[in-house]
Structures are given as structure tokens and as C-alpha cells.
Design a protein around this motif. Sequence first.
Motif, PDB file in Angstrom:
ATOM      1  N   GLY A   1      25.262  15.041  23.479  1.00 37.19           N
ATOM      2  CA  GLY A   1      24.626  14.435  24.641  1.00 37.19           C
ATOM      3  C   GLY A   1      23.613  15.362  25.277  1.00 37.19           C
ATOM      4  O   GLY A   1      22.516  14.950  25.669  1.00 37.19           O
ATOM      5  N   SER A   2      23.975  16.637  25.363  1.00 34.84           N
ATOM      6  CA  SER A   2      23.062  17.618  25.948  1.00 34.84           C
ATOM      7  C   SER A   2      21.826  17.833  25.083  1.00 34.84           C
ATOM      8  O   SER A   2      20.704  17.949  25.590  1.00 34.84           O
ATOM      9  N   LEU A   3      22.019  17.855  23.777  1.00 30.00           N
ATOM     10  CA  LEU A   3      20.904  18.113  22.856  1.00 30.00           C
ATOM     11  C   LEU A   3      19.921  16.951  22.777  1.00 30.00           C
ATOM     12  O   LEU A   3      18.781  17.130  22.343  1.00 30.00           O
ATOM     13  N   THR A   4      20.350  15.768  23.177  1.00 28.06           N
ATOM     14  CA  THR A   4      19.512  14.573  23.054  1.00 28.06           C
ATOM     15  C   THR A   4      19.081  13.976  24.389  1.00 28.06           C
ATOM     16  O   THR A   4      18.472  12.907  24.416  1.00 28.06           O
ATOM     17  N   GLY A   5      19.424  14.635  25.484  1.00 32.40           N
ATOM     18  CA  GLY A   5      19.077  14.090  26.799  1.00 32.40           C
ATOM     19  C   GLY A   5      19.924  12.902  27.198  1.00 32.40           C
ATOM     20  O   GLY A   5      19.506  12.070  28.001  1.00 32.40           O
ATOM     21  N   LYS A   6      21.122  12.804  26.635  1.00 29.76           N
ATOM     22  CA  LYS A   6      22.026  11.677  26.901  1.00 29.76           C
ATOM     23  C   LYS A   6      23.327  12.170  27.552  1.00 29.76           C
ATOM     24  O   LYS A   6      24.416  11.746  27.197  1.00 29.76           O
ATOM     25  N   THR A   7      23.182  13.053  28.518  1.00 30.14           N
ATOM     26  CA  THR A   7      24.379  13.659  29.119  1.00 30.14           C
ATOM     27  C   THR A   7      25.247  12.635  29.846  1.00 30.14           C
ATOM     28  O   THR A   7      26.479  12.698  29.777  1.00 30.14           O
TER      29      THR A   7
ATOM     30  N   ARG B   1      30.307   9.363  29.770  1.00 28.41           N
ATOM     31  CA  ARG B   1      30.981   8.059  29.747  1.00 28.41           C
ATOM     32  C   ARG B   1      31.783   7.885  28.464  1.00 28.41           C
ATOM     33  O   ARG B   1      32.919   7.387  28.484  1.00 28.41           O
ATOM     34  N   LEU B   2      31.204   8.280  27.352  1.00 31.19           N
ATOM     35  CA  LEU B   2      31.909   8.152  26.076  1.00 31.19           C
ATOM     36  C   LEU B   2      33.140   9.058  26.048  1.00 31.19           C
ATOM     37  O   LEU B   2      34.228   8.628  25.639  1.00 31.19           O
ATOM     38  N   ALA B   3      32.986  10.294  26.475  1.00 34.46           N
ATOM     39  CA  ALA B   3      34.120  11.226  26.500  1.00 34.46           C
ATOM     40  C   ALA B   3      35.229  10.700  27.398  1.00 34.46           C
ATOM     41  O   ALA B   3      36.416  10.788  27.060  1.00 34.46           O
ATOM     42  N   ALA B   4      34.846  10.127  28.539  1.00 36.53           N
ATOM     43  CA  ALA B   4      35.843   9.582  29.463  1.00 36.53           C
ATOM     44  C   ALA B   4      36.571   8.400  28.846  1.00 36.53           C
ATOM     45  O   ALA B   4      37.793   8.240  29.005  1.00 36.53           O
ATOM     46  N   ALA B   5      35.844   7.542  28.140  1.00 35.73           N
ATOM     47  CA  ALA B   5      36.472   6.381  27.502  1.00 35.73           C
ATOM     48  C   ALA B   5      37.432   6.819  26.404  1.00 35.73           C
ATOM     49  O   ALA B   5      38.536   6.264  26.261  1.00 35.73           O
ATOM     50  N   LEU B   6      37.040   7.812  25.616  1.00 40.50           N
ATOM     51  CA  LEU B   6      37.921   8.316  24.568  1.00 40.50           C
ATOM     52  C   LEU B   6      39.169   8.957  25.167  1.00 40.50           C
ATOM     53  O   LEU B   6      40.281   8.760  24.663  1.00 40.50           O
ATOM     54  N   GLN B   7      38.981   9.713  26.244  1.00 40.94           N
ATOM     55  CA  GLN B   7      40.130  10.333  26.900  1.00 40.94           C
ATOM     56  C   GLN B   7      41.065   9.272  27.471  1.00 40.94           C
ATOM     57  O   GLN B   7      42.292   9.406  27.384  1.00 40.94           O
TER      58      GLN B   7
END
Length: 277
Positions: free
Chosen positions: A106-112, A117-123
Motif C-alpha cells: 500500500g505504501s509503495l503504490t500510494g494506496k495506504t 482497510r484490507l488489513a483490518a478486514a483480514l484481521q
Amino acid sequence: MSHYQRIACLCTEAVETLYLLGAQDLIAGISGFTVYPPEARQDKPKISGFSSGKLEKILAVEPDLVVAFSSLQSDILKDVAAAGVDIQHFNHHDLAGVLRMVRVLGSLTGKTDAAERLAAALQATMDAARAEAAANDAPGLPRPLVYFEEWNDPVITGIGWVGELIALAGGRDAFAELAVHKRAKERILADHREVAARAPDLIVGSWCGKRFRPETVLERDGWQDVPAVKNAARGHIIEIKSADILAPGPTLITRGLPQLQALIRQWHADRAAGVLA
């Protein structure tokens, strides 16, 4: 621009993650082993295998970043770096590493924001699985012993993230002491009868790169009294496709974990019904 524009993905989990982040337009090339999402195979040029790849083919898509996973891709990355292209080399072996990978991409692509949101959904998915397993633990219900086979000849047991998924789903990894080893050769069983000696309640096969054949498990010498084998007709021996559980990306949690949960729910239901052999 402050982020990369042309990313060559030598590992399948990077492709899946970038699509989930909405960064698919930045992907310049993918691994030929990519499965998810299926449209990637139609939309993106295939530039490498997993442990094999030619520098010329990678450079032909003019990447400004090459993303890879594991020590097996180290040699090609040396050549990429020597050619003057940036590299991002992941080497995680647990579920925490999956979430970390999501945030890094996310950081490397400007999609932080999308990465968070994705990390939160997976968690949240993992937390829900853990809560369900704990609800079964509360009344003292036993956890089934689960044997995971990553390869059949020689027999190789599951890697660390597989053991984590089994625990989240409410089971016990039959070879938890081997799951800590990152290299497959360190998880080889010299004698397959060691599995029979541990008497797993459930067996999951995921032979990397080929179809799991349950009938060969049933025929193994000394396995006839293994609970999973005795209850094979009730679905206590299953395959989980390697793309769902051996590629260390979001699919572990979105596809691999639910299949393990369904297997363990079936075992609890059969046990409660008194139909286990």
C-alpha cells in the motif's frame, strides 16, 4: 509521482494484493503461477515462473519495481538489482507477515488507506474465526488433530502459517514442532508412518503444483487405523488447493481459513452425532 508506476510481480500473492488495493493498473507483469484474481492471467503478461525467471523477460516490461518472495527468488533479484531496478523482497512465514506485506505494498503504490482497510478486514476475519474456536473450547470440547501434507514424496508437513490457520479454525497442528521451519526440507518426515502414530482426526492435502490424491493416503501402509482414514467417507480427508493455502497472501485468510473451518465444523457435528468410526 511519489510511488512506483510499473511493478513486476514474481510472486502470486503480490498480484492478488495489488488487485485488492485497486492498484492493478500499476502491474506490468506477473508470475505464470498466478491464480487470483483470474482476470490477471488475461490482463497481464506472464514474465516468470516461481523459482525460475529470465532477466530479459522481466526487464522487457520496463519495471521500476520488482516484487518477489522467498529465498528461492534471491538469485534473480540479484540480477534485477544489478540492472538498476528497485526490488522489494518479502520473506514472511506467518499471518502477521501477510498483513505487513499488505501495508508495505500500500505504501509503495500510494494506496495506504486501501491497505489499512484490507488489513483490518483480514484481521476481523481472523478474529471471528478465533472467537468461534474459543466458543467451542469453552464447554470443554476437544480440538481435532489436523495433519497437513504439503508434499507426498518425500512427505512434507505444513509451514508456519498453515499451523496458525489450523489453530484459528479450532484445530491442533499434528506437527506443530516442524511448522517453525521455513525451509521445506526441514519439514520432511523420514517415515510416513510417523503420521499414523500421531493418529490425526483430520487430514488436509495441498500438494504444491499438483492435485492431491486422497486414495493414495488411504492405501499407505499402517494408516488404516488413523481416525481420519477410518472416517474418510465422511469427508475427513480433503484437498485445499495450493493457491488457497500455500501462497502467503490474503487468500490464506479469505479462502484457506474458511475451508479449514468447514472441515472442523463437520468433525464436531459428526462427533456430536456419534457417527465417528
